[in-house]
Design a protein around this motif. Structure first.
Motif, PDB file in Angstrom:
ATOM      1  N   VAL A 143     -16.262  -3.293 -92.278  1.00 25.82           N
ATOM      2  CA  VAL A 143     -16.945  -4.241 -91.395  1.00 25.82           C
ATOM      3  C   VAL A 143     -18.432  -4.284 -91.721  1.00 25.82           C
ATOM      4  CG1 VAL A 143     -17.536  -4.771 -89.005  1.00 25.82           C
ATOM      5  CG2 VAL A 143     -15.249  -3.935 -89.565  1.00 25.82           C
ATOM      6  N   GLY A 144     -19.017  -3.099 -91.977  1.00 28.14           N
ATOM      7  CA  GLY A 144     -20.441  -3.036 -92.294  1.00 28.14           C
ATOM      8  C   GLY A 144     -20.791  -3.831 -93.537  1.00 28.14           C
ATOM      9  N   GLU A 145     -19.928  -3.798 -94.538  1.00 26.26           N
ATOM     10  CA  GLU A 145     -20.194  -4.561 -95.755  1.00 26.26           C
ATOM     11  C   GLU A 145     -20.201  -6.059 -95.480  1.00 26.26           C
ATOM     12  OE1 GLU A 145     -17.320  -3.348 -98.599  1.00 26.26           O
ATOM     13  OE2 GLU A 145     -18.249  -1.388 -98.977  1.00 26.26           O
ATOM     14  N   GLN A 146     -19.322  -6.506 -94.591  1.00 20.90           N
ATOM     15  CA  GLN A 146     -19.312  -7.927 -94.236  1.00 20.90           C
ATOM     16  C   GLN A 146     -20.594  -8.316 -93.499  1.00 20.90           C
ATOM     17  OE1 GLN A 146     -16.930 -10.025 -95.329  1.00 20.90           O
ATOM     18  NE2 GLN A 146     -16.113  -8.224 -96.399  1.00 20.90           N
ATOM     19  N   PHE A 147     -21.049  -7.447 -92.600  1.00 23.94           N
ATOM     20  CA  PHE A 147     -22.293  -7.715 -91.878  1.00 23.94           C
ATOM     21  C   PHE A 147     -23.491  -7.657 -92.811  1.00 23.94           C
ATOM     22  CE2 PHE A 147     -20.032  -7.674 -87.984  1.00 23.94           C
ATOM     23  CZ  PHE A 147     -20.886  -8.152 -87.005  1.00 23.94           C
ATOM     24  N   ASP A 148     -23.436  -6.791 -93.829  1.00 22.03           N
ATOM     25  CA  ASP A 148     -24.531  -6.727 -94.795  1.00 22.03           C
ATOM     26  C   ASP A 148     -24.697  -8.063 -95.521  1.00 22.03           C
ATOM     27  OD1 ASP A 148     -24.955  -4.110 -94.121  1.00 22.03           O
ATOM     28  OD2 ASP A 148     -23.758  -3.291 -95.773  1.00 22.03           O
ATOM     29  N   GLU A 149     -23.578  -8.748 -95.761  1.00 20.21           N
ATOM     30  CA  GLU A 149     -23.646 -10.041 -96.433  1.00 20.21           C
ATOM     31  C   GLU A 149     -24.079 -11.154 -95.485  1.00 20.21           C
ATOM     32  OE1 GLU A 149     -19.926 -10.816 -98.269  1.00 20.21           O
ATOM     33  OE2 GLU A 149     -20.015  -9.083 -99.626  1.00 20.21           O
ATOM     34  N   LEU A 150     -23.591 -11.080 -94.229  1.00 22.27           N
ATOM     35  CA  LEU A 150     -23.898 -12.140 -93.266  1.00 22.27           C
ATOM     36  C   LEU A 150     -25.284 -11.984 -92.645  1.00 22.27           C
ATOM     37  CD1 LEU A 150     -20.452 -12.312 -91.416  1.00 22.27           C
ATOM     38  CD2 LEU A 150     -21.356 -13.961 -93.072  1.00 22.27           C
ATOM     39  N   PHE A 151     -25.646 -10.726 -92.334  1.00 24.03           N
ATOM     40  CA  PHE A 151     -26.921 -10.468 -91.649  1.00 24.03           C
ATOM     41  C   PHE A 151     -27.679  -9.346 -92.358  1.00 24.03           C
ATOM     42  CE2 PHE A 151     -23.626 -11.565 -88.511  1.00 24.03           C
ATOM     43  CZ  PHE A 151     -24.112 -12.795 -88.073  1.00 24.03           C
ATOM     44  N   PRO A 152     -28.123  -9.572 -93.572  1.00 24.42           N
ATOM     45  CA  PRO A 152     -28.838  -8.519 -94.303  1.00 24.42           C
ATOM     46  C   PRO A 152     -30.227  -8.261 -93.721  1.00 24.42           C
ATOM     47  CG  PRO A 152     -28.914 -10.567 -95.527  1.00 24.42           C
ATOM     48  CD  PRO A 152     -28.023 -10.824 -94.341  1.00 24.42           C
ATOM     49  N   PHE A 153     -30.597  -6.984 -93.618  1.00 26.58           N
ATOM     50  CA  PHE A 153     -31.962  -6.672 -93.176  1.00 26.58           C
ATOM     51  C   PHE A 153     -32.557  -5.507 -93.962  1.00 26.58           C
ATOM     52  CE2 PHE A 153     -29.270  -3.960 -90.653  1.00 26.58           C
ATOM     53  CZ  PHE A 153     -29.983  -2.802 -90.438  1.00 26.58           C
ATOM     54  N   GLY A 154     -32.001  -5.237 -95.145  1.00 28.43           N
ATOM     55  CA  GLY A 154     -32.588  -4.245 -96.031  1.00 28.43           C
ATOM     56  C   GLY A 154     -32.000  -2.860 -95.933  1.00 28.43           C
TER      57      GLY A 154
END
Length: 270
Positions: A143-154
């Protein structure tokens, strides 16, 4: 005369507080949290052995020397990642009554200002820690990887949640051990421990020495996944980051289970 809204809210809040801090509820939550966390972790580890090899550096099965704990919550490394995610979220919720009960125990009967500040600080750190643990289960590796793509913040979503959990559980352990040293009556009178010195020394060694060492190694050693050539098996143990993460988790679990199970349950049974 009827109660106004503020009085009704206060009455409901008092009822909820009494319910959550009742001996029956606290005891149930302590035992349940321990059973859920340990059993789910063991079962998740055993189920992960059914994982097939690949892709990349993923070997067949699961090896704590090269697999991070969070790998137990990813479909790439286990056929049932829900086990670890459930353990994190359920354990976090079950620990809430125990945290507030521990806060009262740490304050003691005199409720001096210094002790109240330390007790409140400990409870606050543990609340932040269980929030981090809960959200680590929500933002699993996949799930975290999907959020990293959708909502990246570094910074990876999964990693920052896990960092909050590890960091504040470690700080909580240091604070609890410190209060046991500064106020020996907590163990002797509030809980009823006979071998107070032994309990204080063991908890201090784990919380003051071992946990920070494991924490430091885990966050500073080179990660295996950064190595491009397949010679990681020849690296010394101190460079295996997953190994240190497992030791860190074990040391944190140890102080929490000892304080909750052996100490708080002993006081509740009195």
């Amino acid at each position: 005369m009827g109660l106004n809204s503020s009085e009704e809210g206060h009455e409901k809040g008092c009822w909820l507080k009494e319910f959550l801090l009742s001996p029956m509820v606290v005891k149930f939550c302590i035992i349940s949290a321990s059973v859920v966390w340990i059993s789910c972790l063991v079962i998740a580890y055993l189920v992960a052995q059914l994982d097939q090899a690949g892709p990349g550096y993923d070997p067949a099965g699961y090896n704590f020397m090269i697999n991070y704990i969070s790998d137990l919550g990813s479909l790439r490394f286990t056929p049932m990642p829900i086990l670890l995610d459930f353990a994190m979220m359920e354990t976090s919720l079950l620990m809430i009554p125990a945290i507030f009960y521990l806060r009262g125990v740490l304050k003691g009967a005199d409720k001096s200002k210094g002790r109240s500040v330390l007790a409140n600080l400990t409870a606050l750190c543990m609340i932040v820690a269980i929030c981090g643990l809960f959200l680590t289960g929500v933002f699993s590796e996949d799930v975290g990887e999907q959020f990293d793509e959708l909502f990246p913040f570094g910074y990876p979503w999964h990693d920052i949640m896990a960092d909050f959990a590890f960091t504040f559980f470690m700080i909580s352990g240091i604070l609890v051990a410190t209060q046991f040293i500064l106020f020996p009556d907590i163990l002797r009178e509030e809980i009823g421990i006979k071998r107070v010195t032994l309990a204080r020394v063991l908890l201090a060694i784990n919380s003051w020495i071992l946990t920070p060492i494991f924490f430091g190694f885990f966050y500073t050693v080179p990660y295996l996944w950064a190595i491009n050539e397949p010679f990681w098996t020849f690296l010394p143990v101190w460079q295996w980051a997953p190994f240190w993460e497992w030791l860190l988790m074990i040391s944190l679990t140890a102080w929490i289970l000892v304080v909750l199970n052996l100490l708080l349950l002993k006081r509740l049974n009195r």
